[in-house]
Design an enzyme around this catalytic site. Structure first.
Site: not given
Length: 581
Positions: A130, A244-245, A502, A507-508
């Site tokens: 990424r 965390r992110k 998924g 993430c989508g």
């Protein structure tokens, strides 16, 4: 001005308070702030400290921490980059790496700080890489280089446009990584600090600098944020050990292409006493167990303080954030625990001037604004030029596609491409005299259409289980197939955004879609386990943004087509094909 500040000039086109419309998106609270939560002084003691140039969790705060925190304590992941550990690791055979927990943690966990994700479950020994692409802006030279990387991996190599205006490339093998990192640097790219407990790609307006209706050009701010976070791609340990992110965006459009309500920090343009700056939203996030929209911090900063503010918020999150259960470590959990006013006061303490101004009522984002479609041909603010938005089906491209996109950017534009959070691409700075020839290029007529069908236009899909070990179902090919079959059943006359993810990590971003599909295990008509999806409805983006809710759980994937067709007829005014005449 702080040492972190860079002076930006106030946009010349900003409306004055006397002429701005009456309705605006508000980043300021509409009522008085809630009463402060009682917080023990000991709770505000920083949990990390600097040791040898890296930030480490203090010994007394290590009880009950999650496994990822233990991996970070054993060795700071940035050492793989800053102390050239990747060079040694890349020379080790995988069989040797697997023999020791330390090196196994390197390839499965620590390399994520370098943007490298081991696809152990489905593609052992292969990595997804990424990048960092602030504002989604990339060049033809960068695109060609990425194409050259994935081409050597054959069918394993491909690239995806992500929902954070970014590139992800696939098929990478460990021995190639040092050379790839050097190549990225040569074309002005980096993958550093793009994964795990780091600040992700800063999102901005994909039409920055070319949109006649833009409020402010977001590119200087997103570039500065990315440079600050990575210390100009050298590595910044100060913000590599977050709980965390963490996501940030800078809003520059009335259309809110940047999706501020799902970011941990969103800069919302606003004026105050004749000064240009930003009101602030905080805490927006998705996770498997909880999703929340960002809330107003009740704070305004001048444009010069974009970096000091980011630094202050990150320090509060780093210093005070919970590091136990990973499902409860995003920043909104900290805001809940401290209360908004205490959280705000901790941010203020870390600002250079030790204070924060209250939010301004002069938001510059118009509330009653119909979100524009950027696909197709549109005039730029520069006379005689247009931008062309093209649809990249579910964001997937191959090496030859990338080379051809780079050629089109050079031949017809300025050698630049813009990536969007809907996984599409914009070619800016096209002379109007060249538009017709560009539209007749085979790539735009046969594959990446400027005007796809209505349902295809709004289709987004995460990686799915083709490459991702966490995904429960395959998404990209299935999203295309279901959409094609639904289009044969019903005629749709208004835009409908359909997102696929998924797994519950989302993430989508199914919660912002009109119709969202989240992968799960379901049961077929015989009671046997099968791939399925939870269906979400009602997500909104733009000025009336809000998150969608579950409509139907556990629908087998093989049964989705008639269910989606019915939803489109009942909720979105679609007409069955047999009744269309």
């Amino acid at each position: 001005m702080s040492s972190f500040s860079v002076r930006f000039f106030t946009p010349q086109s900003l409306p004055s308070s006397s002429v701005r419309p009456k309705t605006w998106v508000l980043a300021a609270p509409t009522s008085a702030p809630a009463a402060s939560v009682e917080v023990d002084a000991g709770r505000l003691e920083p949990r990390v400290e600097e040791r040898g140039g890296y930030f480490v969790l203090k010994d007394k705060f290590r009880e009950g921490i999650n496994p990822q925190e233990k991996v970070k304590i054993e060795k700071d992941p940035l050492k793989l980059f800053m102390e050239a550990g990747i060079e040694e690791l890349a020379q080790m055979p995988l069989e040797e790496i697997e023999k020791a927990k330390h090196s196994k943690d390197d390839i499965d966990v620590r390399l994520k700080w370098l943007g490298l994700f081991h696809r152990r479950k489905h593609h052992y020994g292969r990595f997804m890489m990424r990048l960092k692409l602030p504002n989604g802006v990339t060049t033809s030279a960068q695109t060609r280089y990425l194409a050259s990387v994935i081409r050597k991996y054959g069918k394993e190599g491909c690239a995806d446009v992500t929902t954070r205006q970014n590139w992800q490339i696939r098929g990478v093998v460990l021995p190639d990584v040092p050379e790839i990192l050097k190549g990225l640097e040569e074309v002005g790219l980096t993958s550093l600090q793009s994964g795990m407990d780091s600040v992700r790609n800063p999102v901005g307006n994909p039409l920055a600098g070319i949109d006649p209706e833009e409020i402010v050009d977001t590119r200087p701010y997103t570039n500065l944020l990315s440079q600050f976070i990575t210390a100009n791609s050298r590595g910044n340990p100060a913000f590599a050990n977050l709980p965390r992110k963490w996501n940030a965006c800078v809003v520059g459009s009335h259309d809110l292409y940047e999706h501020p309500h799902i970011n941990d920090l969103a800069y919302m343009p606003a004026t105050k006493d004749g000064r240009f700056g930003f009101n602030l939203l905080v805490g927006g996030f998705f996770s498997g167990k909880r999703c929340d929209e960002a809330i107003p911090l009740d704070a305004w900063i001048p444009a010069d303080d974009v970096i000091p503010l980011c630094k202050a918020v990150l320090e509060v999150f780093r210093d005070l954030g919970y590091r136990g259960n990973r499902q409860k470590t995003r920043m909104m959990w900290l805001i809940d625990e401290l209360g908004l006013e205490v959280f705000r006061s901790e941010v203020a303490k870390r600002m250079p001037q030790k204070e924060l101004e209250r939010a301004s009522p002069e938001d510059l984002v118009q509330k009653q604004w119909e979100r524009r479609d950027y696909l197709g041909v549109h005039p730029q603010k520069q006379e005689g030029f247009s931008y062309v938005g093209i649809h990249i089906p579910v964001g997937r491209v191959q090496a030859n596609d990338m080379d051809e996109l780079a050629r089109l950017a050079d031949t017809y534009g300025s050698g630049e491409l813009r990536l969007t959070v809907e996984q599409n691409i914009i070619i800016p700075n096209v002379e109007n005299s060249k538009i017709e020839t560009l539209l007749n290029e085979p790539l735009l007529k046969d594959q990446f259409l400027p005007q796809p069908s209505i349902l295809m236009k709004g289709l987004v899909a995460c990686t799915g289980n083709q490459f991702c070990g966490q995904a429960i179902i395959e998404t990209k090919a299935r999203a295309m197939k279901v959409t094609e079959e639904v289009e044969r059943l019903v005629s749709v006359t208004r835009p409908v955004r359909m997102h696929w993810t998924g797994c519950p990590n989302s993430c989508g971003q199914v919660q912002v879609a009109d119709i969202g599909f989240m992968g799960c295990m379901a049961r077929d008509e015989n009671g046997k386990p099968c791939e399925g999806a939870d269906i979400f409805l009602g997500g909104r983006i733009g000025s009336d943004s809000h998150l969608g809710q579950v409509y139907k759980k556990g629908v087998p994937c093989k049964d989705l087509v008639p269910v989606v067709a019915d939803i489109l007829v009942e909720q979105f005014g679609a007409v069955p094909r047999e009744r269309e005449d």
